[in-house]
Structure formats: C-alpha cells, structure tokens
Write a protein that holds these residues in place. Sequence first.
Motif, mmCIF file in Angstrom:
data_model
loop_
_atom_site.group_PDB
_atom_site.id
_atom_site.type_symbol
_atom_site.label_atom_id
_atom_site.label_comp_id
_atom_site.label_asym_id
_atom_site.label_seq_id
_atom_site.Cartn_x
_atom_site.Cartn_y
_atom_site.Cartn_z
ATOM 1 N N LEU A 28 2.502 7.129 -6.518
ATOM 2 C CA LEU A 28 1.520 8.102 -6.995
ATOM 3 C C LEU A 28 1.914 9.507 -6.566
ATOM 4 O O LEU A 28 1.845 10.458 -7.361
ATOM 5 C CB LEU A 28 0.130 7.756 -6.444
ATOM 6 C CG LEU A 28 -0.991 8.744 -6.781
ATOM 7 C CD1 LEU A 28 -1.187 8.846 -8.291
ATOM 8 C CD2 LEU A 28 -2.300 8.321 -6.103
ATOM 9 N N PHE A 29 2.365 9.641 -5.330
ATOM 10 C CA PHE A 29 2.784 10.942 -4.812
ATOM 11 C C PHE A 29 3.974 11.485 -5.592
ATOM 12 O O PHE A 29 4.029 12.669 -5.940
ATOM 13 C CB PHE A 29 3.129 10.816 -3.330
ATOM 14 C CG PHE A 29 3.548 12.108 -2.686
ATOM 15 C CD1 PHE A 29 2.658 13.166 -2.580
ATOM 16 C CD2 PHE A 29 4.826 12.266 -2.188
ATOM 17 C CE1 PHE A 29 3.032 14.365 -1.993
ATOM 18 C CE2 PHE A 29 5.222 13.451 -1.601
ATOM 19 C CZ PHE A 29 4.324 14.501 -1.498
ATOM 20 N N TRP A 36 0.969 4.301 -2.939
ATOM 21 C CA TRP A 36 0.656 5.718 -2.748
ATOM 22 C C TRP A 36 1.907 6.581 -2.872
ATOM 23 O O TRP A 36 1.851 7.721 -3.332
ATOM 24 C CB TRP A 36 -0.062 5.966 -1.431
ATOM 25 C CG TRP A 36 0.772 6.013 -0.181
ATOM 26 C CD1 TRP A 36 0.883 5.056 0.765
ATOM 27 C CD2 TRP A 36 1.588 7.115 0.272
ATOM 28 N NE1 TRP A 36 1.739 5.459 1.765
ATOM 29 C CE2 TRP A 36 2.168 6.727 1.491
ATOM 30 C CE3 TRP A 36 1.886 8.385 -0.245
ATOM 31 C CZ2 TRP A 36 3.036 7.542 2.217
ATOM 32 C CZ3 TRP A 36 2.749 9.198 0.477
ATOM 33 C CH2 TRP A 36 3.305 8.781 1.687
ATOM 34 N N PHE A 42 0.830 -1.207 0.000
ATOM 35 C CA PHE A 42 0.000 0.000 0.000
ATOM 36 C C PHE A 42 0.863 1.256 0.000
ATOM 37 O O PHE A 42 0.626 2.200 -0.761
ATOM 38 C CB PHE A 42 -0.914 0.003 1.232
ATOM 39 C CG PHE A 42 -1.623 1.313 1.459
ATOM 40 C CD1 PHE A 42 -2.711 1.666 0.674
ATOM 41 C CD2 PHE A 42 -1.198 2.181 2.444
ATOM 42 C CE1 PHE A 42 -3.359 2.879 0.875
ATOM 43 C CE2 PHE A 42 -1.835 3.394 2.653
ATOM 44 C CZ PHE A 42 -2.923 3.737 1.864
ATOM 45 N N ASN A 43 1.886 1.272 0.864
ATOM 46 C CA ASN A 43 2.768 2.441 0.930
ATOM 47 C C ASN A 43 3.533 2.645 -0.373
ATOM 48 O O ASN A 43 3.757 3.780 -0.796
ATOM 49 C CB ASN A 43 3.750 2.286 2.098
ATOM 50 C CG ASN A 43 3.153 2.741 3.410
ATOM 51 O OD1 ASN A 43 3.070 3.924 3.693
ATOM 52 N ND2 ASN A 43 2.692 1.791 4.192
#
Length: 209
Positions: free
Chosen positions: A126-127, A123, A119-120
């Motif tokens: 994406l960041f 994201w 998950f990290n």
Amino acid sequence: MRDSKREKITIGKIWGIIYPMLVYLGISFVIQLAMMILIGVFAVVSGEITNQGALTQYLIDVTYEQVLLLTLLSGLGTTPFLIYFYRRDIRKEKLENKYVQYKPENIGKYLLIIPFGIFNMLWANLFVSLLTLIMPDFMLESYVSTETAIYGSSFAMQLLTAGIVAPIVEELIFRGLVYKRLKKMTGLIVAAVLSALLFGIFHGNWVQA
C-alpha cells in the motif's frame, strides 16, 4: 556495544562490508552472460536470428523476460559463498571469545512471524502504491520495469524467487554479514542505519530503496 569494545575501522574492515555485495553482483553477471551466450548461440544456429542488430535486441528482450529466473539462479549460486563467509565470521568470533549463542525461542513465537509478515507485506505494498502517485516519473521508470518483470512471471516463480530465495540471500548479505560486521565497528544504531541504506541502494530503484 561500548566504544572500548569497538573494532578499529580499517580498509580491510570496509572491504569486508563491500565484498559480499560484489560477490552477488559478480555471480549475477556471470550467470547472465552465460545465459545470453547460450540463448544467442541457439538463436543463430536455429536460424531464428539472421543479423547482429536483431540478435542484440532479442537477447535484451529475453534477458528482461527472464529476470526472475536470473535472480533465482544468482541467488542459488551465491548462497554457498555467503554461508561460508557467515560461518567463517562465527569461527573467528569463537576464537576471540566474542561469539554470543542465542537461546532458541518457543516454536509458537516463530509461527507468529507468519501473520506479522503478511501484515507487513500488505502495508508495504500500500505504501509503495502511494509513493508511485506522488513520485516524479524519473524515479518511477526503473521500478516500473522491475514490477513488470516480477508480476509478469508465474506465481510459482514469484514465490520461489521473490518469496524464498531472494529474501534468504538478502538476509545473509545485509544482516548476517554487512550489519554484523558494521556493528562491531560503529555500534548497533549506526550499523542498522548504514546497512538499511546499503540494502535500499542495492535494489537499484527509488521506490524499493
């Protein structure tokens, strides 16, 4: 950690924060230099390169193409030293009766780290993609070259280097040594912030930092 229990900040203590990073950089430099010498000698002996200018450019290109391999070798070469430093810190804590032995958790909790990590990763990627849309070009140049070098390698090399060896080395340096040593002098919050800043600077580009 309460103020009364904090260690005094000295030149020696500050050096203890800095030298784990310098050890990695020094070993990286030696490995890169050795690789360039070997590649250069082979290129000249084989007759592939005939002049100094071409040799210089050839070495730059090969080093750039093999940056993940260099990172892998640097990590493997540095890890024994970092483990030694880490164990030495533990021995010192035990002698001073400051060592805290944490109880092992249930294996199920460790397995939860896997989806949490995935998950990290999603994201964070994406960041980073969003950052590249808004950051000025001068902040992106060094990251673009890093990104190209990483994703231009095979998946196996990416997994071994960026997924296993590099994170182990980074954890040993910045959490096992830098953070723990800082915490003894500054307390938890300041140590976390400072070690995070050093970790960001260590990557050498604005996006990852």
